[in-house]
Design a protein around this motif. Sequence first.
Motif, PDB file in Angstrom:
ATOM      1  N   ASP A  20       0.853  -1.332   0.188  1.00 27.94           N
ATOM      2  CA  ASP A  20       0.052   0.026   0.050  1.00 27.94           C
ATOM      3  C   ASP A  20       0.918   1.202  -0.069  1.00 27.94           C
ATOM      4  O   ASP A  20       0.382   2.335  -0.386  1.00 27.94           O
ATOM      5  N   THR A  60      -9.169   1.854  -1.312  1.00 26.79           N
ATOM      6  CA  THR A  60      -8.251   2.287  -0.120  1.00 26.79           C
ATOM      7  C   THR A  60      -8.620   1.518   1.225  1.00 26.79           C
ATOM      8  O   THR A  60      -7.820   0.661   1.539  1.00 26.79           O
ATOM      9  N   GLN A  65      -7.951  -2.380   0.036  1.00 26.58           N
ATOM     10  CA  GLN A  65      -6.479  -2.796   0.280  1.00 26.58           C
ATOM     11  C   GLN A  65      -5.986  -2.752   1.704  1.00 26.58           C
ATOM     12  O   GLN A  65      -5.257  -3.581   2.194  1.00 26.58           O
ATOM     13  N   LYS A  66      -6.633  -1.894   2.548  1.00 19.08           N
ATOM     14  CA  LYS A  66      -6.252  -1.796   3.872  1.00 19.08           C
ATOM     15  C   LYS A  66      -6.556  -3.014   4.691  1.00 19.08           C
ATOM     16  O   LYS A  66      -5.802  -3.464   5.268  1.00 19.08           O
TER      17      LYS A  66
END
Length: 272
Positions: A147, A233, A236-237
Amino acid sequence: MQNIFFFHHSLFIKRCLTFITLITAFVALNGCVSTLDENPYTYTPSASPYQDVENAQQRAVEQSKLLLVVLGAQWCHDSTGLAERFASKEMDLILRAHYETVFVDVGTLEDRRNITQRFDYPIYYATPTVMVVEPKTGALLNRTSMDIWGRADSIPLSEYIQYFSRFPAMTTAQKAPFINWQATDEEKAYNKEQALRLQSAYDKLGPMLALDLQGNTPQGLNELWKETKGFRTELQKTLIKRAELSLDSENGNGVNTAPALRHYNPFSWEQN
C-alpha cells in the motif's frame, strides 16, 4: 583519355559509396547508443501484457533474480515518480543486479486482474502497484507493504534503496511464510467479488479519464474518482491487515484478530 576518365570516375564513385557506408554505420551506431540511453522504466502499451509478465518471470527464474512487476500509467504522477527513482544510479544498480523488472501499462484503468491474480492478489488498488515476487513459486514477498507505493512520488530515494535492498537479502526461512501463505476460501470469494466491483468502477472511470487527459474534463469525474478511491483504499487496507495478522499468527506472534470482511454500500451509480 576516356579510359583514364572512366577509371577516375569509377574510383570516385567507390570512394563515395565507402563514405556513405561509413556514415550509415555511424548513424546506426549512434541509434543503438541512444536506444541504450533511454529510460527503461516507462509504462508502454503492450499487445500482450500478461505474456510480458510470464516472460519476465521465466527470465527471473533462469537468472536467479526476483521478479518485480510494476503496474502503473504515464498519466499518474506517483507512477512516474517511482519510475524516476528507479532510473536513479543507485536504484538502477540494485534493480539490474537483483530483479527482473517489468512495467505494465494499465492505460486508463484497464483490467489487469489476470496479472495480479497470477500472484494471488485480487486487483491493482492503486497506481503504481508494486509486486516483489519469488519467481519459482509466484509468492508475493511484499504482500504486507504494497500500500505504501500509492504515494510513491512522496517517498524519498533513501527509502526506495532500503526497501528494494531488503528482499534480495531474505533467507529461505524468511521467504517461507510468504510462499506458504494462502487466503481462506471465504477471503478468496470476498476478494473476487470486491475486485469485480472495483473493476466495474474502473470501467466507468476509464472513458472519463481518457477525456480528461485530452483536456475535456467530464462532469462528475472528481466525485466518482473520490468515491472509487475511498472504496479501493479501504479494500486494500483490510486485505493487507488480514495478511499481516495471518503471517504473524503463523510465526507464533500472537492471536489472529483479523478485521471483518466488510460489505460496502452500492456505488452512487449503482443506486440509479
